[in-house]
Write a protein that holds these residues in place. Structure first.
Motif, PDB file in Angstrom:
ATOM      1  N   LEU A  16      20.205  24.800  23.003  1.00 54.02           N
ATOM      2  CA  LEU A  16      19.864  24.944  21.586  1.00 54.02           C
ATOM      3  C   LEU A  16      20.996  25.626  20.825  1.00 54.02           C
ATOM      4  O   LEU A  16      21.356  25.202  19.718  1.00 54.02           O
ATOM      5  CB  LEU A  16      18.569  25.744  21.431  1.00 54.02           C
ATOM      6  CG  LEU A  16      17.288  25.054  21.919  1.00 54.02           C
ATOM      7  CD1 LEU A  16      16.146  26.061  21.965  1.00 54.02           C
ATOM      8  CD2 LEU A  16      16.931  23.864  21.062  1.00 54.02           C
ATOM      9  N   ASN A  17      21.572  26.671  21.393  1.00 61.11           N
ATOM     10  CA  ASN A  17      22.690  27.365  20.758  1.00 61.11           C
ATOM     11  C   ASN A  17      23.883  26.452  20.548  1.00 61.11           C
ATOM     12  O   ASN A  17      24.590  26.571  19.550  1.00 61.11           O
ATOM     13  CB  ASN A  17      23.116  28.584  21.587  1.00 61.11           C
ATOM     14  CG  ASN A  17      22.264  29.793  21.302  1.00 61.11           C
ATOM     15  OD1 ASN A  17      22.062  30.156  20.158  1.00 61.11           O
ATOM     16  ND2 ASN A  17      21.744  30.409  22.350  1.00 61.11           N
ATOM     17  N   ALA A  38      12.572  27.760  17.913  1.00 61.38           N
ATOM     18  CA  ALA A  38      13.893  27.593  17.302  1.00 61.38           C
ATOM     19  C   ALA A  38      13.777  26.729  16.053  1.00 61.38           C
ATOM     20  O   ALA A  38      12.821  25.974  15.891  1.00 61.38           O
ATOM     21  CB  ALA A  38      14.855  26.947  18.295  1.00 61.38           C
ATOM     22  N   LYS A  39      14.777  26.849  15.189  1.00 63.19           N
ATOM     23  CA  LYS A  39      14.834  26.053  13.971  1.00 63.19           C
ATOM     24  C   LYS A  39      16.059  25.149  14.039  1.00 63.19           C
ATOM     25  O   LYS A  39      17.176  25.622  14.301  1.00 63.19           O
ATOM     26  CB  LYS A  39      14.931  26.952  12.743  1.00 63.19           C
ATOM     27  CG  LYS A  39      14.999  26.192  11.453  1.00 63.19           C
ATOM     28  CD  LYS A  39      15.137  27.155  10.282  1.00 63.19           C
ATOM     29  CE  LYS A  39      15.406  26.392   9.008  1.00 63.19           C
ATOM     30  NZ  LYS A  39      15.781  27.300   7.923  1.00 63.19           N
ATOM     31  N   ARG A  40      15.853  23.862  13.775  1.00 67.40           N
ATOM     32  CA  ARG A  40      16.957  22.899  13.757  1.00 67.40           C
ATOM     33  C   ARG A  40      17.589  22.947  12.371  1.00 67.40           C
ATOM     34  O   ARG A  40      16.936  22.647  11.376  1.00 67.40           O
ATOM     35  CB  ARG A  40      16.436  21.503  14.071  1.00 67.40           C
ATOM     36  CG  ARG A  40      17.513  20.502  14.262  1.00 67.40           C
ATOM     37  CD  ARG A  40      16.937  19.208  14.757  1.00 67.40           C
ATOM     38  NE  ARG A  40      18.006  18.248  14.932  1.00 67.40           N
ATOM     39  CZ  ARG A  40      17.840  17.042  15.424  1.00 67.40           C
ATOM     40  NH1 ARG A  40      16.642  16.644  15.778  1.00 67.40           N
ATOM     41  NH2 ARG A  40      18.864  16.247  15.550  1.00 67.40           N
ATOM     42  N   ASP A  41      18.857  23.322  12.305  1.00 69.20           N
ATOM     43  CA  ASP A  41      19.510  23.577  11.028  1.00 69.20           C
ATOM     44  C   ASP A  41      19.609  22.350  10.126  1.00 69.20           C
ATOM     45  O   ASP A  41      19.403  22.458   8.926  1.00 69.20           O
ATOM     46  CB  ASP A  41      20.901  24.160  11.243  1.00 69.20           C
ATOM     47  CG  ASP A  41      20.843  25.567  11.824  1.00 69.20           C
ATOM     48  OD1 ASP A  41      19.821  26.253  11.615  1.00 69.20           O
ATOM     49  OD2 ASP A  41      21.810  25.979  12.475  1.00 69.20           O
ATOM     50  N   ARG A  46      10.991  23.056  12.986  1.00 73.73           N
ATOM     51  CA  ARG A  46      10.733  24.192  13.862  1.00 73.73           C
ATOM     52  C   ARG A  46      10.283  23.639  15.203  1.00 73.73           C
ATOM     53  O   ARG A  46       9.318  22.860  15.257  1.00 73.73           O
ATOM     54  CB  ARG A  46       9.650  25.083  13.259  1.00 73.73           C
ATOM     55  CG  ARG A  46       9.401  26.319  14.068  1.00 73.73           C
ATOM     56  CD  ARG A  46       8.476  27.265  13.333  1.00 73.73           C
ATOM     57  NE  ARG A  46       8.188  28.390  14.204  1.00 73.73           N
ATOM     58  CZ  ARG A  46       7.013  28.958  14.302  1.00 73.73           C
ATOM     59  NH1 ARG A  46       6.011  28.547  13.559  1.00 73.73           N
ATOM     60  NH2 ARG A  46       6.837  29.960  15.128  1.00 73.73           N
ATOM     61  N   TRP A  47      10.969  24.016  16.262  1.00 80.92           N
ATOM     62  CA  TRP A  47      10.621  23.562  17.604  1.00 80.92           C
ATOM     63  C   TRP A  47       9.938  24.708  18.350  1.00 80.92           C
ATOM     64  O   TRP A  47      10.423  25.832  18.361  1.00 80.92           O
ATOM     65  CB  TRP A  47      11.870  23.148  18.369  1.00 80.92           C
ATOM     66  CG  TRP A  47      12.480  21.860  17.935  1.00 80.92           C
ATOM     67  CD1 TRP A  47      12.380  21.259  16.711  1.00 80.92           C
ATOM     68  CD2 TRP A  47      13.318  21.007  18.714  1.00 80.92           C
ATOM     69  NE1 TRP A  47      13.100  20.094  16.699  1.00 80.92           N
ATOM     70  CE2 TRP A  47      13.688  19.912  17.905  1.00 80.92           C
ATOM     71  CE3 TRP A  47      13.799  21.083  20.017  1.00 80.92           C
ATOM     72  CZ2 TRP A  47      14.508  18.893  18.376  1.00 80.92           C
ATOM     73  CZ3 TRP A  47      14.617  20.072  20.473  1.00 80.92           C
ATOM     74  CH2 TRP A  47      14.958  18.977  19.660  1.00 80.92           C
TER      75      TRP A  47
END
Length: 56
Positions: A16-17, A38-41, A46-47
């Motif tokens: 993800l990072n 996590a948030k996908r930019d 939002r995952w």
């Protein structure tokens, strides 16, 4: 040998990072709640991820 749950969480967090996600919150294996949020930019998605380790 299969990865344990914490190994799966660590591998997903690293992915993800490296792939455009932010606000990554990974909890330790065995704690209550989603294993990773996590948030996908690029899309704002939002995952919420539940990881499972391999069995022996």
């Amino acid at each position: 040998m299969p990865l344990r749950e914490q190994g799966v969480v660590d591998a997903i967090e690293a992915w993800l990072n490296a792939n455009g996600f932010s606000e990554i919150n990974a909890i330790k294996a065995g704690a209550r709640g989603y294993d990773i949020a996590a948030k996908r930019d690029d899309t704002g998605e939002r995952w919420l991820i539940e990881a499972k380790g391999g069995a022996y």
